[in-house]
Scaffold this active site. Sequence first.
Site, short mmCIF file in Angstrom:
data_model
loop_
_atom_site.label_atom_id
_atom_site.label_comp_id
_atom_site.label_asym_id
_atom_site.label_seq_id
_atom_site.Cartn_x
_atom_site.Cartn_y
_atom_site.Cartn_z
N HIS A 110 9.54 2.26 -8.71
CA HIS A 110 8.67 1.09 -8.50
C HIS A 110 8.06 0.68 -9.85
O HIS A 110 7.58 1.54 -10.59
CB HIS A 110 7.57 1.43 -7.49
CG HIS A 110 6.68 0.27 -7.19
ND1 HIS A 110 7.08 -0.74 -6.33
CD2 HIS A 110 5.45 -0.07 -7.63
CE1 HIS A 110 6.10 -1.65 -6.27
NE2 HIS A 110 5.12 -1.26 -7.04
N LEU A 145 5.45 1.87 3.01
CA LEU A 145 6.03 1.22 1.83
C LEU A 145 5.36 1.68 0.52
O LEU A 145 4.14 1.60 0.39
CB LEU A 145 5.90 -0.30 1.96
CG LEU A 145 6.41 -1.12 0.77
CD1 LEU A 145 7.92 -1.05 0.68
CD2 LEU A 145 5.93 -2.56 0.86
C1 GRF Z 1 13.22 -2.55 -10.72
O1 GRF Z 1 12.16 -3.14 -11.42
C2 GRF Z 1 12.72 -1.58 -9.70
O2 GRF Z 1 11.55 -0.92 -10.08
C3 GRF Z 1 12.42 -2.47 -8.52
O3 GRF Z 1 13.44 -3.43 -8.53
C4 GRF Z 1 13.95 -3.57 -9.85
C5 GRF Z 1 15.42 -3.31 -9.78
O4 GRF Z 1 16.09 -3.54 -10.98
N1 GRF Z 1 12.35 -1.67 -7.30
P1 GRF Z 1 17.60 -3.10 -11.15
O5 GRF Z 1 18.38 -3.70 -9.99
O6 GRF Z 1 17.65 -1.60 -11.12
O7 GRF Z 1 18.01 -3.67 -12.46
#
Ligand code: GRF
Length: 201
Positions: A110, A145
């Site tokens: 996250h 969540l």
């Molecule tokens: C990341 O910022 C992650 O923390 C969030 O969604 C984004 C996904 O990026 N849950 P990616 O698809 O891994 O480039």
Amino acid sequence: MNRVLGVLVSGRGSNLQAIIDAIGAGRLDARIGLVVSNRPGAQGLERAGRAGIETLVVDHRSFPSREAFDLTVVRELKQRGVGLVCLAGFMRLLSPAFVQAFPNAILNVHPALLPAFPGLEAQHQAWEHGVKISGATVHLVTNELDAGPIVLQAAVPVLDDDTAESLAARILAEEHRIYPEAIRIVLEGRWRLEGRRFLSR
Ligand code: GRF
């Protein structure tokens, strides 16, 4: 815990790439058994394909309920012997049925220091709120969540001339660093939960 990973994506897949690269560089002793996307065009699918990893599109729009979708994904993961599920930009809430199928064996990354700024566009939320430090969190997934036990966090300073986008880029670099590391720690198995505290030896 067995070292077969199932990675769930919905889009860009840069965290998936970080996991692939960590395995390739010998920093993470694991194998990705399956990459699942709920979106047919996800860039993450191409990244997996390039790395020779099996991919599967399970389009949530063709299922009558969240649970029906989830149980299909669970079945596909179990069929490949997946022991640890890694959410990597997977934009679907997991139902209790999914979480129960992989107890304490689902990770998420996250882009904020939880419990601050859960939910969508966390980097923008943090920037708009005016915090001076934000960051990235890897946590175990529970039914609530963005609220499971925290495995690793990394702090990222918010600069006066940051935009939400420039902040997000620096946070993403930290995600890529701590996600494979958190996976390594969880697979190592030398950890326990005390309440909601994740403690590793
Ligand atoms: C990341 O910022 C992650 O923390 C969030 O969604 C984004 C996904 O990026 N849950 P990616 O698809 O891994 O480039």
